[in-house]
Design an enzyme around this catalytic site. Structure first.
Site, PDB file in Angstrom:
ATOM      1  N   ASP A  41      83.662  85.191  15.154  1.00 39.74           N
ATOM      2  CA  ASP A  41      83.221  84.993  16.528  1.00 39.74           C
ATOM      3  C   ASP A  41      82.944  86.326  17.209  1.00 39.74           C
ATOM      4  OD1 ASP A  41      84.514  82.679  19.095  1.00 39.74           O
ATOM      5  OD2 ASP A  41      82.587  83.719  18.864  1.00 39.74           O
ATOM      6  N   SER A  65      75.335  85.232  20.977  1.00 40.06           N
ATOM      7  CA  SER A  65      74.174  85.818  20.299  1.00 40.06           C
ATOM      8  C   SER A  65      74.552  86.620  19.057  1.00 40.06           C
ATOM      9  CB  SER A  65      73.410  86.709  21.291  1.00 40.06           C
ATOM     10  OG  SER A  65      74.252  87.770  21.709  1.00 40.06           O
ATOM     11  N   GLY A 113      82.127  84.963  27.774  1.00 36.81           N
ATOM     12  CA  GLY A 113      80.818  85.249  28.393  1.00 36.81           C
ATOM     13  C   GLY A 113      79.856  84.080  28.238  1.00 36.81           C
ATOM     14  N   LYS A 144      80.603  96.757  23.066  1.00 40.55           N
ATOM     15  CA  LYS A 144      81.731  95.891  23.456  1.00 40.55           C
ATOM     16  C   LYS A 144      83.069  96.618  23.321  1.00 40.55           C
ATOM     17  CE  LYS A 144      78.819  92.373  23.686  1.00 40.55           C
ATOM     18  NZ  LYS A 144      79.027  91.171  22.902  1.00 40.55           N
ATOM     19  N   GLU A 191      86.846  78.067  21.558  1.00 37.16           N
ATOM     20  CA  GLU A 191      86.961  79.261  20.702  1.00 37.16           C
ATOM     21  C   GLU A 191      88.419  79.621  20.479  1.00 37.16           C
ATOM     22  OE1 GLU A 191      84.668  81.985  23.034  1.00 37.16           O
ATOM     23  OE2 GLU A 191      82.938  81.808  21.699  1.00 37.16           O
ATOM     24  N   THR A 212      80.540  81.357  18.941  1.00 35.16           N
ATOM     25  CA  THR A 212      79.478  81.068  19.916  1.00 35.16           C
ATOM     26  C   THR A 212      78.923  82.366  20.484  1.00 35.16           C
ATOM     27  OG1 THR A 212      80.465  78.941  20.504  1.00 35.16           O
ATOM     28  CG2 THR A 212      79.022  79.963  22.148  1.00 35.16           C
TER      29      THR A 212
HETATM   30  O1  DER Z   1      81.499  83.383  25.013  1.00 42.65           O
HETATM   31  C1  DER Z   1      81.998  84.017  24.085  1.00 42.65           C
HETATM   32  O2  DER Z   1      83.230  84.131  23.895  1.00 42.65           O
HETATM   33  C2  DER Z   1      81.075  84.783  23.190  1.00 42.65           C
HETATM   34  O3  DER Z   1      81.635  84.920  21.900  1.00 42.65           O
HETATM   35  C3  DER Z   1      80.892  86.153  23.815  1.00 42.65           C
HETATM   36  O4  DER Z   1      82.145  86.676  24.033  1.00 42.65           O
HETATM   37  C4  DER Z   1      80.073  87.088  22.963  1.00 42.65           C
HETATM   38  O5  DER Z   1      78.759  86.743  23.147  1.00 42.65           O
HETATM   39  P1  DER Z   1      77.572  87.673  22.581  1.00 42.65           P
HETATM   40  O6  DER Z   1      77.828  87.766  21.092  1.00 42.65           O
HETATM   41  O7  DER Z   1      76.345  86.886  22.923  1.00 42.65           O
HETATM   42  O8  DER Z   1      77.676  88.997  23.269  1.00 42.65           O
END
Ligand code: DER
Length: 225
Positions: free
Chosen positions: A83, A30, A98, A123, A105, A28
């Site tokens: 992920d 972007s 986030g 990150k 997940e 989940t």
């Molecule tokens: O919510 C989550 O765990 C998402 O994977 C997050 O950690 C990463 O979201 P992003 O790819 O939009 O930065």
């Protein structure tokens, strides 16, 4: 923009590890978005996979791309989950959540033989904790749970969405817990999950089997443990 390209590069590299016949966990967020896009494209060229999703959001996106799903009741194990993450440290421990999807997940990640984490370089951190740790809690007695969480040394913030309390796919709340630097992630993970109102927290300890980082110049790094 460069960050989006970095996410997309990491995602498309990870998608190369998906082969015919696999049961694939769709992440989940972007970054995971680009994996789902790529798998939809590869399916048009004959790729045969079955998917499980880590959120309603990802399920909807995959359905639009006609990626077939398999009910969780019919599978024992997932071959590969891809992920994103909000933070990755040098032991590949993660902060996730986030996007508010951390519970599903973590359930899917834990049932997966392989978990590839994809992220843009922003990150990657030395120590987890700058990103407030998302914690999923039940609604009942949430004020008491907030106090208990705060007693572990964090500033708690009940996540809101458009003036309302954010509700997860599972009907729970999310508390974003600002710890600052987290010294012993594994101990904190265990302590937080002992709190009665806590359903799950966003620390993913020892789950990732590969990490692929996209740099803003479009290059990618596959970290090996
Ligand atoms: O919510 C989550 O765990 C998402 O994977 C997050 O950690 C990463 O979201 P992003 O790819 O939009 O930065």
């Amino acid at each position: 923009d460069a960050r989006t390209e970095a996410k997309r590069a990491a995602a498309e590299k990870a998608a190369e590890y998906v082969h015919d016949g696999m049961i694939v966990g769709l992440g989940t967020g972007s970054t995971a978005y680009w994996v789902i896009q790529k798998l939809g494209e590869r399916m048009k060229n004959g790729l045969k996979i079955k998917a499980v999703a880590t959120s309603n959001q990802s399920e909807l996106l995959a359905k639009e791309l006609e990626i077939p799903f398999v009910p969780l009741s019919e599978i024992g194990e997932i071959d590969l989950t891809i992920d994103g993450a909000d933070e990755v440290d040098d032991e590949w421990n993660l902060i996730k959540g986030g996007g508010g999807a951390l519970l599903r997940e973590k359930i899917i990640a834990t049932a997966s033989k392989e978990l590839i984490i994809i992220a843009d370089e922003s990150k990657v951190v030395k120590k987890l904790g700058q990103f407030p740790l998302p914690v999923e809690i039940v609604q009942f007695g949430y004020e008491l749970t907030l106090c208990k969480l705060a007693s572990y040394g964090c500033i708690t913030h009940l996540r809101m969405q458009e003036e309302e309390r954010f509700i997860t796919d599972n009907g729970n709340y999310i508390v974003d817990c600002a710890f600052g630097q987290i010294e012993r992630a594994s101990d904190l993970h265990a302590a937080l999950n002992m709190i009665p109102g806590v359903v799950e927290n966003g620390l993913f300890i020892n789950l990732a089997t590969k990490v692929i980082i996209g740099a803003n110049d479009g290059s990618i790094k596959e970290l090996d443990r």
